[in-house]
Design a protein around this motif. Structure first.
Motif, PDB file in Angstrom:
ATOM      1  N   SER A 126      -7.442 -45.985   9.604  1.00  0.00           N
ATOM      2  CA  SER A 126      -6.315 -46.215  10.499  1.00  0.00           C
ATOM      3  C   SER A 126      -5.337 -45.060  10.395  1.00  0.00           C
ATOM      4  N   LEU A 134      -1.234 -46.266  10.206  1.00  0.00           N
ATOM      5  CA  LEU A 134      -0.470 -46.548   8.984  1.00  0.00           C
ATOM      6  C   LEU A 134       0.292 -45.307   8.525  1.00  0.00           C
ATOM      7  N   ALA A 135      -0.402 -44.179   8.396  1.00  0.00           N
ATOM      8  CA  ALA A 135       0.262 -42.947   7.938  1.00  0.00           C
ATOM      9  C   ALA A 135       1.348 -42.533   8.928  1.00  0.00           C
ATOM     10  N   CYS A 153       3.223 -44.990   5.862  1.00  0.00           N
ATOM     11  CA  CYS A 153       2.413 -45.403   4.702  1.00  0.00           C
ATOM     12  C   CYS A 153       1.956 -44.157   3.950  1.00  0.00           C
ATOM     13  N   LEU A 154       2.293 -44.089   2.659  1.00  0.00           N
ATOM     14  CA  LEU A 154       1.952 -42.931   1.835  1.00  0.00           C
ATOM     15  C   LEU A 154       0.642 -43.124   1.092  1.00  0.00           C
ATOM     16  N   SER A 155       0.327 -44.362   0.792  1.00  0.00           N
ATOM     17  CA  SER A 155      -0.865 -44.667  -0.009  1.00  0.00           C
ATOM     18  C   SER A 155      -1.197 -46.131   0.212  1.00  0.00           C
ATOM     19  N   TYR A 156      -2.494 -46.443   0.304  1.00  0.00           N
ATOM     20  CA  TYR A 156      -2.896 -47.833   0.555  1.00  0.00           C
ATOM     21  C   TYR A 156      -4.268 -48.006  -0.096  1.00  0.00           C
ATOM     22  N   GLU A 157      -4.260 -48.419  -1.355  1.00  0.00           N
ATOM     23  CA  GLU A 157      -5.502 -48.552  -2.107  1.00  0.00           C
ATOM     24  C   GLU A 157      -5.940 -50.006  -2.136  1.00  0.00           C
ATOM     25  N   SER A 209      -2.636 -51.949  -3.410  1.00  0.00           N
ATOM     26  CA  SER A 209      -1.486 -51.245  -3.979  1.00  0.00           C
ATOM     27  C   SER A 209      -1.054 -50.220  -2.945  1.00  0.00           C
ATOM     28  N   LEU A 263       2.086 -47.691  -1.104  1.00  0.00           N
ATOM     29  CA  LEU A 263       3.357 -46.973  -1.173  1.00  0.00           C
ATOM     30  C   LEU A 263       3.785 -46.633   0.245  1.00  0.00           C
ATOM     31  N   GLY A 297     -11.607 -48.414  -1.706  1.00  0.00           N
ATOM     32  CA  GLY A 297     -11.379 -47.740  -0.432  1.00  0.00           C
ATOM     33  C   GLY A 297      -9.928 -47.749  -0.036  1.00  0.00           C
ATOM     34  N   SER A 298      -9.666 -47.068   1.096  1.00  0.00           N
ATOM     35  CA  SER A 298      -8.314 -46.980   1.652  1.00  0.00           C
ATOM     36  C   SER A 298      -8.421 -46.752   3.147  1.00  0.00           C
ATOM     37  N   PRO A 299      -7.577 -47.397   3.941  1.00  0.00           N
ATOM     38  CA  PRO A 299      -7.592 -47.118   5.380  1.00  0.00           C
ATOM     39  C   PRO A 299      -7.041 -45.732   5.706  1.00  0.00           C
ATOM     40  N   LEU A 300      -6.458 -45.068   4.720  1.00  0.00           N
ATOM     41  CA  LEU A 300      -5.870 -43.745   4.948  1.00  0.00           C
ATOM     42  C   LEU A 300      -6.884 -42.618   4.742  1.00  0.00           C
TER      43      LEU A 300
END
Lengths: 99, 99
Positions: free
Chosen positions: A27, A30-31, A35-39, A53, A55, B95-98
């Motif tokens: 996606s 989000l950024a 959104c800085l980080s999405y784990e 988690s 940020l 994983g991450s959506p970023l």
């Protein structure tokens, strides 16, 4: 102020990987919205839980993201797979030993 | 596999900022030993709690870090300021959506 949102999502038995798949779909939205980080993760110890988690550039950016169309679609897709048990916490980042 | 450790540390009343100061002291040792991210924070809602959200290259790297001299010194410095209440969870990032 950088904002952290970390949480646990209980899932219906056997549906964990579907929830992970929904949450990790690539996606750019989000950024673009702070959104800085999405784990997203899992733990052998808790097979019916998905962990996140995140940020964000601010608490406001996080709150606003919940109104984004693509985020609302993800939530709607995941909702039937969840058990209704949620955990976690939110905080304002004040520093890091790495910076 | 990237490993996440997120947690809450209860602190003695009024000692929160001292714990934050200890945990955010610049440290090159952490990054050198596999720490990817180490965010420390607070929340107005819980004035006697310090929050951390960490990412490591592996669960082993995180476990090994607890034996590093500088980390043991930080833990020893913070310990008398803590209430003994700990929370949080650990998970493997899938994983991450970023990305």
């Amino acid at each position: 102020m950088t904002f952290a949102n970390v949480g646990t999502l209980g899932v219906q038995p056997g549906r964990r990987d579907e929830v992970v798949e929904i949450l990790t779909r690539p996606s750019s939205v989000l950024a673009e919205n702070g959104c800085l980080s999405y784990e997203v993760g899992v733990s052998d110890e808790y097979p019916d839980t998905v962990f996140v988690s995140e940020l964000w550039v601010s608490a406001d950016a996080h709150a606003a993201s919940l109104q984004l169309e693509s985020v609302k679609e993800s939530i709607a897709a995941a909702m039937p797979l969840l058990s209704g048990e949620f955990g976690g916490f939110r905080f304002d980042v004040v520093g890091s030993p790495l910076r």
